[in-house]
Design a protein around this motif. Structure first.
Motif, short mmCIF file in Angstrom:
data_model
loop_
_atom_site.label_atom_id
_atom_site.label_comp_id
_atom_site.label_asym_id
_atom_site.label_seq_id
_atom_site.Cartn_x
_atom_site.Cartn_y
_atom_site.Cartn_z
N ARG A 189 3.74 1.60 -1.31
CA ARG A 189 4.54 1.70 -2.46
C ARG A 189 3.73 2.81 -3.41
N GLN A 190 2.38 2.72 -3.16
CA GLN A 190 1.51 3.70 -4.01
C GLN A 190 1.78 5.01 -3.43
N GLY A 191 2.42 5.34 -2.26
CA GLY A 191 2.72 6.67 -1.89
C GLY A 191 2.41 7.07 -0.24
N GLU A 199 5.79 6.39 4.98
CA GLU A 199 6.01 6.19 3.61
C GLU A 199 7.33 5.27 3.72
N LEU A 240 0.81 -1.32 -0.02
CA LEU A 240 -0.01 -0.07 -0.11
C LEU A 240 0.86 1.35 0.05
N CYS A 265 0.88 7.65 3.31
CA CYS A 265 -0.41 7.39 3.72
C CYS A 265 -0.58 7.60 5.38
N ALA A 309 8.79 0.59 -7.65
CA ALA A 309 7.00 0.84 -8.04
C ALA A 309 6.88 -0.62 -8.69
#
Length: 133
Positions: free
Chosen positions: A23-25, A68, A21, A27, A102
């Motif tokens: 990896r998407q940015g 992150e 999760l 949070c 990514a």
């Protein structure tokens, strides 16, 4: 950071899901807890383990704490794994490809490479440069 802490952190499927999760940015803990459908206390335990392993960093912005990935640690782990390929094979791969956390490998040989991205999971040989395939 020690490899033992890294492997301990990666051993749990819930922590691996947290890493995917992130990896998407970045949070917040609240959003991670919602997405994973786990209690805040369970998430806190997993985040503490990931921070201890130096896989996750946190920063505060106003009233929120954001988490992150620490991608430089993943670079170190990948180098450690690549050492098992054998020195000659390792040097050849390192010279022409870079793992993009990514989830892709990009060709970057000394001539500039093609920059082609290959999904690492679907192609275990993705470290092979396009010019050497």
């Amino acid at each position: 950071m020690g490899l033992a802490e890294s492997f301990k952190a990666l051993a749990d499927p819930q922590r691996r899901e947290i890493l995917l999760l992130l990896r998407q940015g970045c949070c917040t803990a609240g959003k991670l807890s919602e997405r994973l459908k786990i209690s805040p206390s369970a998430l806190s335990y997993h985040l503490k383990t990931l921070k201890k392993a130096d896989m996750v960093t946190e920063y505060k912005e106003k009233n929120f704490v954001y988490y992150e990935l620490n991608t430089s640690l993943f670079d170190e782990i990948m180098l450690w794994f690549q050492a098992f390929c054998g020195e000659e094979k390792y040097e050849q791969k390192r010279a022409c490809a870079v793992v993009d956390f990514a989830g892709a490998v990009r060709c970057t040989d000394s001539d500039g490479g093609c920059g082609r991205a290959v999904p690492a999971r679907s192609n275990p040989g993705a470290l092979q440069c396009c010019r050497r395939s």
